[in-house]
Scaffold this active site. Sequence first.
Site, PDB file in Angstrom:
ATOM      1  N   VAL A 152       0.832  -1.210   0.000  1.00  0.00           N
ATOM      2  CA  VAL A 152       0.000   0.000   0.000  1.00  0.00           C
ATOM      3  C   VAL A 152       0.866   1.260   0.000  1.00  0.00           C
ATOM      4  CG1 VAL A 152      -1.649   1.328   1.382  1.00  0.00           C
ATOM      5  CG2 VAL A 152      -1.931  -1.136   1.131  1.00  0.00           C
TER       6      VAL A 152
ATOM      7  N   ASP B  87      10.885   3.061   5.404  1.00  0.00           N
ATOM      8  CA  ASP B  87      10.670   1.683   5.871  1.00  0.00           C
ATOM      9  C   ASP B  87      11.809   1.312   6.794  1.00  0.00           C
ATOM     10  OD1 ASP B  87       8.713  -0.733   4.660  1.00  0.00           O
ATOM     11  OD2 ASP B  87      10.491  -1.408   5.769  1.00  0.00           O
TER      12      ASP B  87
ATOM     13  N   GLU C 150      -7.524   2.690   1.927  1.00  0.00           N
ATOM     14  CA  GLU C 150      -7.241   2.414   0.508  1.00  0.00           C
ATOM     15  C   GLU C 150      -8.142   1.288   0.026  1.00  0.00           C
ATOM     16  OE1 GLU C 150      -5.797  -0.510  -0.653  1.00  0.00           O
ATOM     17  OE2 GLU C 150      -5.526  -1.425   1.312  1.00  0.00           O
TER      18      GLU C 150
ATOM     19  N   ASN D 292     -14.954  -4.323   2.274  1.00  0.00           N
ATOM     20  CA  ASN D 292     -14.294  -5.609   2.022  1.00  0.00           C
ATOM     21  C   ASN D 292     -15.167  -6.781   2.457  1.00  0.00           C
ATOM     22  OD1 ASN D 292     -12.078  -4.681   0.727  1.00  0.00           O
ATOM     23  ND2 ASN D 292     -10.647  -4.952   2.411  1.00  0.00           N
TER      24      ASN D 292
ATOM     25  N   GLY E  10     -15.600 -19.336  -7.877  1.00  0.00           N
ATOM     26  CA  GLY E  10     -14.252 -19.894  -7.933  1.00  0.00           C
ATOM     27  C   GLY E  10     -13.935 -20.708  -6.701  1.00  0.00           C
TER      28      GLY E  10
ATOM     29  N   CYS F 248      -6.158  -9.069   2.003  1.00  0.00           N
ATOM     30  CA  CYS F 248      -7.183  -8.206   2.606  1.00  0.00           C
ATOM     31  C   CYS F 248      -8.430  -8.943   3.074  1.00  0.00           C
ATOM     32  CB  CYS F 248      -7.598  -7.117   1.615  1.00  0.00           C
ATOM     33  SG  CYS F 248      -6.320  -5.899   1.391  1.00  0.00           S
TER      34      CYS F 248
HETATM   35  C1  UDX Z   1      -9.287  -6.479  -2.289  1.00  0.00           C
HETATM   36  C2  UDX Z   1     -10.297  -5.352  -2.571  1.00  0.00           C
HETATM   37  O1  UDX Z   1     -10.871  -5.533  -3.867  1.00  0.00           O
HETATM   38  C3  UDX Z   1      -9.618  -4.004  -2.449  1.00  0.00           C
HETATM   39  O2  UDX Z   1     -10.571  -2.970  -2.637  1.00  0.00           O
HETATM   40  C4  UDX Z   1      -9.004  -3.914  -1.056  1.00  0.00           C
HETATM   41  O3  UDX Z   1      -8.387  -2.690  -0.843  1.00  0.00           O
HETATM   42  C5  UDX Z   1      -8.017  -5.050  -0.840  1.00  0.00           C
HETATM   43  O4  UDX Z   1      -8.692  -6.288  -1.020  1.00  0.00           O
HETATM   44  P1  UDX Z   1      -7.397  -7.761  -3.637  1.00  0.00           P
HETATM   45  O5  UDX Z   1      -7.283  -8.645  -2.435  1.00  0.00           O
HETATM   46  O6  UDX Z   1      -6.137  -7.239  -4.256  1.00  0.00           O
HETATM   47  O7  UDX Z   1      -8.313  -6.484  -3.317  1.00  0.00           O
HETATM   48  O8  UDX Z   1      -8.110  -8.597  -4.798  1.00  0.00           O
HETATM   49  P2  UDX Z   1      -9.566  -8.758  -5.408  1.00  0.00           P
HETATM   50  O9  UDX Z   1      -9.461  -8.550  -6.869  1.00  0.00           O
HETATM   51  O10 UDX Z   1     -10.573  -7.973  -4.691  1.00  0.00           O
HETATM   52  O11 UDX Z   1      -9.801 -10.333  -5.170  1.00  0.00           O
HETATM   53  C6  UDX Z   1      -9.838 -10.886  -3.860  1.00  0.00           C
HETATM   54  C7  UDX Z   1     -10.116 -12.353  -3.908  1.00  0.00           C
HETATM   55  O12 UDX Z   1     -11.455 -12.604  -4.317  1.00  0.00           O
HETATM   56  C8  UDX Z   1      -9.243 -13.150  -4.869  1.00  0.00           C
HETATM   57  O13 UDX Z   1      -8.904 -14.372  -4.260  1.00  0.00           O
HETATM   58  C9  UDX Z   1     -10.127 -13.370  -6.073  1.00  0.00           C
HETATM   59  O14 UDX Z   1      -9.790 -14.523  -6.818  1.00  0.00           O
HETATM   60  C10 UDX Z   1     -11.480 -13.513  -5.409  1.00  0.00           C
HETATM   61  N1  UDX Z   1     -12.606 -13.161  -6.283  1.00  0.00           N
HETATM   62  C11 UDX Z   1     -12.791 -11.875  -6.690  1.00  0.00           C
HETATM   63  C12 UDX Z   1     -13.496 -14.150  -6.680  1.00  0.00           C
HETATM   64  O15 UDX Z   1     -13.355 -15.331  -6.332  1.00  0.00           O
HETATM   65  N2  UDX Z   1     -14.565 -13.797  -7.456  1.00  0.00           N
HETATM   66  C13 UDX Z   1     -14.775 -12.521  -7.861  1.00  0.00           C
HETATM   67  O16 UDX Z   1     -15.788 -12.284  -8.566  1.00  0.00           O
HETATM   68  C14 UDX Z   1     -13.863 -11.527  -7.476  1.00  0.00           C
END
Ligand code: UDX
Length: 438
Positions: free
Chosen positions: A11, A30, A151, A211, A256, A263
């Site tokens: 981040v 850091d 964020e 989230n 999936g 997160c």
């Molecule tokens: C997430 C949030 O989207 C972001 O706003 C926050 O700040 C941090 O957490 P991120 O963890 O980078 O971001 O990935 P994201 O694209 O949201 O996917 C998270 C997980 O959900 C992944 O394992 C992804 O494979 C899964 N996912 C996402 C699904 O299984 N189906 C979906 O439709 C979308």
Amino acid sequence: MRIVMIGSGYVGLVSGACFADFGHHVTCVDKSEAKIVALEAGEVPIFEPGLDAIIQQNRSAGRLDFSTNLDPSVGDADVVFIAVGTPSRRGDGHADLSYVYAAAREIAAAVQGFTVVVTKSTVPVGTGDEIERIFREEFPDKDIAVVSNPEFLREGAAITDFKRPDRIVIGTEDGRAIEVMREVYRPLYLNEAPLYFCERRTSELIKYAANAFLAMKITFINEIADLSEKIGADVQKVAKGIGMDKRIGDKFLHAGPGYGGSCFPKDTLALVKTAQDFDSPVRLIETTVAINDNRKRAMGRKVIAACDGDVRGKKIALLGLTFKPNTDDMRDAPSITIVQALLDGGASVHAYDPEGMDAAKAVLGAVTYGKDPYEIAANADAVVIVTEWEEFRALDFTRLKSLMKAPVMVDLRNIYSLSDVVKYGFEYFAVGRKSQKQ
Ligand code: UDX
């Protein structure tokens, strides 16, 4: 504006680089000497498309520098962001705030003149109040406003998310801080990205609620996927059909193997714990967490079922290991549980991931790695698509089948359809859609 970013992890680095790209002067700090030395040498420690170029350009332009020491840059700063880690605390799942409070104390000691201190790390509701208390009691002479500015970056799309956000949430009621934050985000405001101002506690909760909601949405469609399989419906069409309703929306409805990453697992758990502490349990999220945990192991069982219920002595080839594509992040990746289930069943597991193999080696047990999908598919009893990397979307099925011992494909991301695959003689098993044994 002069900005200091405390914590140069995912981040901090992305936000710091993007703020510099807006024209601000940014120092990323850091504690890890090795990380700062690497960054100064032009090496970016994380895989994020587009980040290297932004860091390089802004370093050359003199707007971005790195340091292990927050003094003296904090003394000159208008805004100091806290972007240190908030891992799940061992034992109880609460967010561990020790790094946040340590950073806050160091910042306060170095501050000169009015300074805005912003929490960018995901912190439980009330953390801003606690930081303010520390400042008031331990540093009564310092003039500091404490702001929450969560964020919403997605790994792999973080630069776009930063520069084209749906909204920027800013939690403060301090008039001077509001002006400073407007200035920090002015380039985005000109892009018409909405700045949403609210109270600090509300802002802190928005991050967790966002989230948790997305994690719940994914979990919902995953359960509908299981039901679809049983009753002969197609989950992708169900997702499309409900997603066309604007009240529901079509995003985050891709079924999936369960959500992972840095997160969703951590933040859902932290929200559950906070809500329990306030005697206001969020049962939907408690259930979401439990369903998602079970799902990962169930995906292992799904692969075993596709191999006629037994993988002992069989070779299983996994395509993709990271929790999602375009990242090298293995944190809470479903692959970790799937691999364990297959190893427990006596399989020999082979894997290939375009970016995640170094990180995977640190967390996975006895897995053999290959250099591409075809190398690991040689003599395999099944190929399993675990992560939907672009390079798996146009596999050469004729070649794949000729290499494999048994033509079994388990597609945990639904990147293919039955008709794409069975014509090459594969047995195909998807998530929430029709499967076919030969
Ligand atoms: C997430 C949030 O989207 C972001 O706003 C926050 O700040 C941090 O957490 P991120 O963890 O980078 O971001 O990935 P994201 O694209 O949201 O996917 C998270 C997980 O959900 C992944 O394992 C992804 O494979 C899964 N996912 C996402 C699904 O299984 N189906 C979906 O439709 C979308």
